[in-house]
Structure formats: structure tokens, C-alpha cells
Write an enzyme that holds these catalytic residues in place. Structure first.
Site, PDB file in Angstrom:
ATOM      1  N   PHE A 151       0.837  -1.207   0.000  1.00  0.00           N
ATOM      2  CA  PHE A 151       0.000   0.000   0.000  1.00  0.00           C
ATOM      3  C   PHE A 151       0.865   1.246   0.000  1.00  0.00           C
ATOM      4  O   PHE A 151       2.037   1.220   0.402  1.00  0.00           O
ATOM      5  CB  PHE A 151      -0.949   0.005   1.209  1.00  0.00           C
ATOM      6  N   CYS A 152       0.280   2.330  -0.482  1.00  0.00           N
ATOM      7  CA  CYS A 152       0.922   3.644  -0.459  1.00  0.00           C
ATOM      8  C   CYS A 152      -0.175   4.697  -0.339  1.00  0.00           C
ATOM      9  O   CYS A 152      -1.336   4.353  -0.129  1.00  0.00           O
ATOM     10  CB  CYS A 152       1.789   3.860  -1.704  1.00  0.00           C
ATOM     11  N   THR A 153       0.162   5.969  -0.466  1.00  0.00           N
ATOM     12  CA  THR A 153      -0.805   7.023  -0.183  1.00  0.00           C
ATOM     13  C   THR A 153      -2.025   6.958  -1.094  1.00  0.00           C
ATOM     14  O   THR A 153      -3.161   6.910  -0.634  1.00  0.00           O
ATOM     15  CB  THR A 153      -0.140   8.405  -0.314  1.00  0.00           C
TER      16      THR A 153
END
Length: 361
Positions: free
Chosen positions: A187-189
Site C-alpha cells: 500500500f501507499c498514499t
């Protein structure tokens, strides 16, 4: 729409939007000019990156103005299914509007990764929450930089301890080999980094890699803060949002760009616009740093000293009429006899060999 939601949207003046799409784009200069002019006309601010691999944007403005831009973007066949992540704020979080051309819309630096052609499968926020509710065995992999992770992440997530996304390949190669056979959700922003991280991990032999669809912001939007600890760093003047997508008191140091919690801001070393506990220096330390800087600049100026290193002094010369039809050697020896005829001959022959001339006469 509920009454509460309507009240919130009425109170908020700006809609903050993050969106990206990996798709081949052409006419980049024309797109840049058109988008820049249109955003200025609509009063939108933020950043739009355009590259041959797609588009990435973070912009804010009025609801009607953004909806107009989004409709125009989606009118282009490559961007027809452009999806967005939204949050609301009572102030404009950007100072200006930038539209830039880039080689990549997210810098990675690994050749052969083509998210438009092949990306890792995605998992919806609601499904990930269900997995975590059930305690399903899964490794959560945070692909963000450490200064972002400092503010918050999923409980138990793996921190790769990277300072830039370009460090991601090195960090992945250092992961335990047994993870290659286990389920991983990265996951990331907003999801864009995972579009490149996923295919890279698959290429490195990881067999069961999923990416969180829409990233942390979409997770907050759809399921709130379940299993999340802390806040989420965002790339505008809000600095951070909570799981309700509301701006937090967290700020950023003007001098060193360190992320500062409310507790950090209570330090006597925090001076808005000047310093924070991470970069504050005593008067003695400031003086020492100033002196080191001056010495470094002086060292650049005097190494070497002007005139201290040999160099060729090339100047044009005029050939007097009396040397018409003379050989080069005769001309040079006659014009500068102090050098000596044999030295001129040697110089001419050395130069002649370097450029492929056999001999001078």
C-alpha cells in the site's frame, strides 16, 4: 446524501483531489499548455504531471470547477476511466498551479516496468478490512518513505526503511526469501507507487502480491481507520490527514522539511518558519557552520590558485605578406625565432601524428 454530509460539504470551500492513470499519452506539450490554461481559467491550484506513461495530479479548488476539468479529462479516450480520491478542506492547500512534463509520473528508475500493460492484482479496501478483521495471514508492506511512515501506518505493517521510492528495489531484494511464497498486500498514499512496485516484486519472484486499490486515501474514504494507527502524510500544505480525511495539527518544518507532531511544535526549539527540534542549532553551532561554509567556499576558489595550473593560451595570429607561400615551419620559426626551429619541428610533428598527418615540411 445525508444531512451531515451536506453540512460538511457546505462548510468546506475546497475539494482536494488525487488521481492518476497509467496510459500511453502523446501530444505532451499541447496537453501541458491546454491544462495549464484551463486550470488557470477555473482557479484550480496544485500539480499535474504528464509523461509518455500517463498522468498524475494533485489539485484543489471549487467543486464545480474541478468537475468541469474532470469532465474534460475524461472526454479524452485514454483518460475516460480516470478515477479520483477526494477530501474536503476549508482552505486552499496549494500555493500555485504547476503542469510539468516528466519522464515518469512516479520516479522509479527501473526499466521494463509497464503498469499500463501489466500491473499486480488489486484488493478493494473493504476486502482488506475483512481480511484483517478475520486475522487472515497476510504481510502488509508499506512502500512509502520513512518520513511518511513516521506519521502512521497499518498495525504490523513492514517498514522497508527507505528514503526515496528509488530505494524500493534494493529494499525488496533484501526481504526474507520465505515471503516470496506468502500473500502480500502492499500500500501507499494513493496507489500510484504500488502500480510500479507490484510488477517489480512479481519480476523478483514474489508469487502472491496484491496492491491496495486506491491506496490509503481510498481506504479511509471507504472504510475509515480500521486497523490503521496514526495519520497519513499528504503532499500539500495540509501535511497530514486523519482517517476521516480531515486535516490534522501536524505540520512541516520550513527549514528542514521534517514532519512535526503537535508535541514537536511545543518544543522551545520550534520557531515557525525558522527551525524545529530536528534542525535547531545553538548560536555556537550556527557560527561554526557559518565558518565551515566560508572555508569550503574559499577552498573552491583557491584550489587551484588562479594561474597556478598550466593551460593552453590560444590566440589568433595574422600571417605577414612576406610569408606568402612559405611552409608552416618557416613561418613559425620566422615569426617566433626564440622558440627554435627544431622545437617547432618537433611540435608540428607531434601534433601532426595526433591528427593523422605524417610529417611537416
Amino acid at each position: 446524501m445525508t444531512t451531515e454530509t451536506t453540512t460538511t460539504e457546505t462548510a468546506a470551500q475546497f475539494v482536494n483531489v488525487a488521481a492518476y492513470k497509467f496510459t500511453p499519452l502523446d501530444r505532451l506539450d499541447q496537453r501541458r499548455r491546454t491544462l495549464k490554461a484551463r486550470c488557470a481559467e477555473l482557479g484550480l491550484k496544485g500539480t499535474i504531471l504528464i509523461s509518455p506513461e500517463g498522468i498524475n495530479l494533485f489539485i484543489a479548488g471549487g467543486r464545480a470547477e474541478f468537475d468541469a476539468l474532470l469532465a474534460e479529462l475524461r472526454a479524452e479516450p485514454p483518460l475516460a476511466d480516470l478515477t479520483v480520491k477526494e477530501s474536503l478542506s476549508d482552505r486552499q492547500p496549494f500555493n500555485r498551479m504547476l503542469v510539468r512534463l516528466k519522464k515518469e509520473i512516479i520516479a522509479f528508475g527501473v526499466e521494463g516496468i509497464d503498469p499500463a500493460g501489466a500491473s499486480a492484482p488489486k484488493i478493494a479496501p473493504a476486502e482488506l478490512k475483512q481480511w484483517l478483521d478475520e486475522g487472515r495471514p497476510v504481510t502488509l508492506l508499506d512502500t512509502r518513505n520513512q518520513y511518511e511512515i513516521k506519521l502512521g501506518t497499518f498495525a504490523g505493517a513492514v517498514d522497508l526503511e527507505i528514503g526515496h521510492f528509488r530505494d524500493f528495489p534494493r529494499a525488496v531484494r533484501a526481504l526474507p526469501a520465505e515471503l516470496k511464497r506468502q500473500p502480500i498486500v502492499m500500500f501507499c498514499t494513493g496507489g500510484i507507487r504500488c502500480e510500479k512496485a507490484g510488477p517489480f516484486m512479481q519480476r523478483e519472484g514474489f508469487e502472491n502480491v496484491l496492491q491496495l486499490d486506491g491506496g490509503i486515501l481510498k481506504y479511509f474514504e471507504e472504510v475509515g481507520g480500521a486497523h490503521w494507527q496514526g495519520e497519513c502524510f499528504v503532499f500539500d500544505s495540509r501535511v497530514s490527514v486523519d482517517p476521516n480525511l480531515a486535516e490534522t495539527p501536524t505540520t512541516e518544518c520550513f527549514a528542514c522539511r521534517a514532519v512535526l507532531s503537535p508535541e514537536d511544535q511545543q518544543s522551545d526549539k520550534f520557531v515557525a518558519g525558522r527551525s524545529c527540534p530536528n534542525c535547531w542549532q545553538s548560536p555556537e553551532e550556527q557560527m561554526a557552520a557559518t565558518i565551515r561554509g566560508r572555508h569550503a567556499r574559499l577552498a573552491e576558489l583557491i584550489d587551484p590558485l588562479p594561474g597556478g595550473a598550466p593551460y593552453d593560451n590560444r590566440r589568433p595570429i595574422n600571417v605577414p605578406l612576406k610569408y606568402d607561400r612559405a611552409t608552416l615551419l618557416e613561418f613559425l620559426d620566422g615569426l617566433h625565432p626564440h622558440v627554435g626551429r627544431e622545437q617547432w619541428r618537433q611540435l608540428c610533428e607531434d601534433k601532426g601524428r595526433s591528427i593523422g598527418v605524417v610529417a611537416f615540411h
